[in-house]
Write a protein that holds these residues in place. Structure first.
Motif, short mmCIF file in Angstrom:
data_model
loop_
_atom_site.label_atom_id
_atom_site.label_comp_id
_atom_site.label_asym_id
_atom_site.label_seq_id
_atom_site.Cartn_x
_atom_site.Cartn_y
_atom_site.Cartn_z
N ALA A 14 -11.84 8.28 -7.23
CA ALA A 14 -11.20 6.96 -7.11
C ALA A 14 -11.78 5.98 -8.14
O ALA A 14 -11.05 5.18 -8.74
CB ALA A 14 -11.39 6.42 -5.70
N PHE A 56 -9.22 2.75 -9.13
CA PHE A 56 -8.67 2.15 -7.92
C PHE A 56 -9.62 1.06 -7.41
O PHE A 56 -10.83 1.09 -7.69
CB PHE A 56 -8.47 3.22 -6.83
N LYS A 57 -9.08 0.11 -6.66
CA LYS A 57 -9.86 -1.06 -6.25
C LYS A 57 -10.32 -1.00 -4.79
O LYS A 57 -11.28 -1.68 -4.41
CB LYS A 57 -9.04 -2.33 -6.46
N TYR A 87 -2.56 7.91 -2.93
CA TYR A 87 -2.78 6.86 -3.92
C TYR A 87 -1.52 6.01 -4.08
O TYR A 87 -0.42 6.53 -4.14
CB TYR A 87 -3.13 7.47 -5.28
N SER A 119 -3.33 -0.21 -6.05
CA SER A 119 -4.78 -0.29 -6.18
C SER A 119 -5.52 0.45 -5.08
O SER A 119 -6.75 0.37 -5.00
CB SER A 119 -5.22 -1.76 -6.16
N TYR A 120 -4.79 1.17 -4.24
CA TYR A 120 -5.37 1.67 -3.00
C TYR A 120 -5.48 3.19 -2.95
O TYR A 120 -4.57 3.90 -3.36
CB TYR A 120 -4.52 1.21 -1.81
N VAL A 121 -6.59 3.64 -2.38
CA VAL A 121 -6.76 5.03 -1.99
C VAL A 121 -6.80 5.06 -0.46
O VAL A 121 -7.55 4.30 0.15
CB VAL A 121 -8.07 5.63 -2.54
N THR A 141 0.84 -1.19 0.00
CA THR A 141 0.00 0.00 0.00
C THR A 141 0.88 1.25 0.00
O THR A 141 2.11 1.16 -0.05
CB THR A 141 -0.93 0.02 1.23
N LYS A 199 -10.47 6.76 -11.61
CA LYS A 199 -9.08 6.36 -11.78
C LYS A 199 -8.87 4.85 -11.65
O LYS A 199 -7.74 4.37 -11.68
CB LYS A 199 -8.20 7.08 -10.75
N TYR A 204 -10.91 1.69 -1.33
CA TYR A 204 -10.93 3.01 -0.70
C TYR A 204 -10.86 2.75 0.80
O TYR A 204 -11.83 2.37 1.43
CB TYR A 204 -12.20 3.76 -1.06
#
Length: 342
Positions: free
Chosen positions: A273, A278-279, A240, A243-245, A25, A276, A281
């Motif tokens: 998110a 991302f997977k 970011y 895959s993570y926010v 992450t 973009k 949040y």
């Protein structure tokens, strides 16, 4: 295979290792590690496993020494996740054995690994890290896989949808801003006031001053700002990586909470998110006694995920020196649960 401690690392190889790791992450990222080094004013270190010229895996950590002993954190600063980045069993085992040996051979008061909630290797820590205490925590996280805005909206609790609509009716405007000059000072002051009103500990000013020096806006992070009638009423800092926010730091004017600027702010952040691709949040950790905060996050379709602190150390020595001395000597580090030291 060789495992050694070093504070110099080939960043290109490290970044390649991170890009191939599901559980890496923002907290493992090179920029976050460099950021911690700058604001903590302590050199970063790594247990590095290699074979010939090939990087097989590593574990980042920071250590701090005082007359009380050495405290090791992977990683320090407000519950940052750490642990190894390695996908092969023998590499994982070798890194943990090297840390065990370090703990045994040095004057270690406490040595803490905060394992990512996204790790698939909890059983490896359980079996091969010689910890004295284990503490369970939880994050709350929205799974964004194959979600559209409409699908996610329908998963929100009714009270959340109402709050967003109310904020929109109040003509709350949202923008992404660069944290510099007057804007970063306003963000810092609002965060500080927000934390003081809750009896919490605010992040140091150096955190805010170095944001734009280490991270790149839109690529590594965004600072969202909510305005009402031209006045800043709330901020949200998100990071970011892979895959993570990371929903890292909200701040708001509590006297204008009823306008629901934070709800509109958060919804815009989540929509960004999704755009973009991302997977996850990640709302981050929530203490069991933070019932109101837990309900707030749950309303956004966030699910519970457990994670663990693995703590090796000498609790009797910590008790002997007292909680206040521990706090003074090891600011921004996790030593033991305060409940154990009191």
């Amino acid at each position: 295979m060789n495992v050694e401690i070093t504070n110099e690392i080939n960043l290109e190889k490290y970044n390649k290792l991170l890009s191939n790791s599901y559980e890496a992450t923002f907290y493992h990222s090179t920029k976050h590690i460099l950021f911690l080094q700058k604001i903590l004013k302590i050199p970063m270190n790594f247990f590095v496993a290699s074979e010939k010229d090939k990087l097989l895996g590593l574990l980042p950590f920071f250590s701090k020494k005082s007359p009380l002993g050495i405290v090791v954190n992977s990683l320090p600063f407000f519950g940052s996740y750490g642990g190894f980045i390695a996908d092969q069993f023998e590499t994982q085992k070798a890194i943990l054995n090297a840390l065990n040996e370090y703990n045994k051979q040095n004057d270690v008061l406490s040595s803490v690994i905060i394992v990512s909630p996204f790790s698939n290797f909890t059983s490896i820590y359980e079996k091969f890290y010689k910890f004295s205490f284990k503490e369970e925590r939880r994050i709350q996280c929205i799974d964004l896989h194959e979600k559209s805005q409409e699908m996610l909206w329908n998963e929100f609790e009714q009270r959340v949808r109402r709050a967003i609509r109310k904020g929109q009716k109040n003509n709350i405007s949202i923008s992404k801003i660069t944290p510099e000059g007057d804007s970063i000072e306003k963000f810092y002051q609002m965060h500080k006031m927000d934390m003081e009103s809750k009896g919490g500990r605010s992040k140091p000013k150096s955190f805010f001053e170095n944001l734009n020096k280490i991270f790149e806006t839109d690529t590594d992070y965004n600072l969202f700002c909510a305005k009402y009638d031209g006045r800043e009423i709330a901020y949200l800092l998100t990071f970011y990586f892979n895959s993570y926010v990371e929903y890292y730091m909200p701040a708001y004017d509590s006297t204008l909470k009823h306008l629901q600027g934070t709800s509109v702010l958060l919804w815009e952040s989540i929509k960004h998110a999704l755009e973009k691709n991302f997977k996850f949040y990640n709302f981050g950790g929530t203490w069991k006694n933070q019932e109101e905060l837990y309900r707030f996050k749950r309303g956004w379709a966030a699910k519970d995920m457990p994670y663990f602190y693995y703590i090796y150390g000498d609790i009797e020595r910590a008790k002997k020196n007292g909680l206040e001395q521990i706090k003074k000597d090891f600011e921004n580090f996790y030593v033991f649960s305060y409940d154990l030291i009191k």
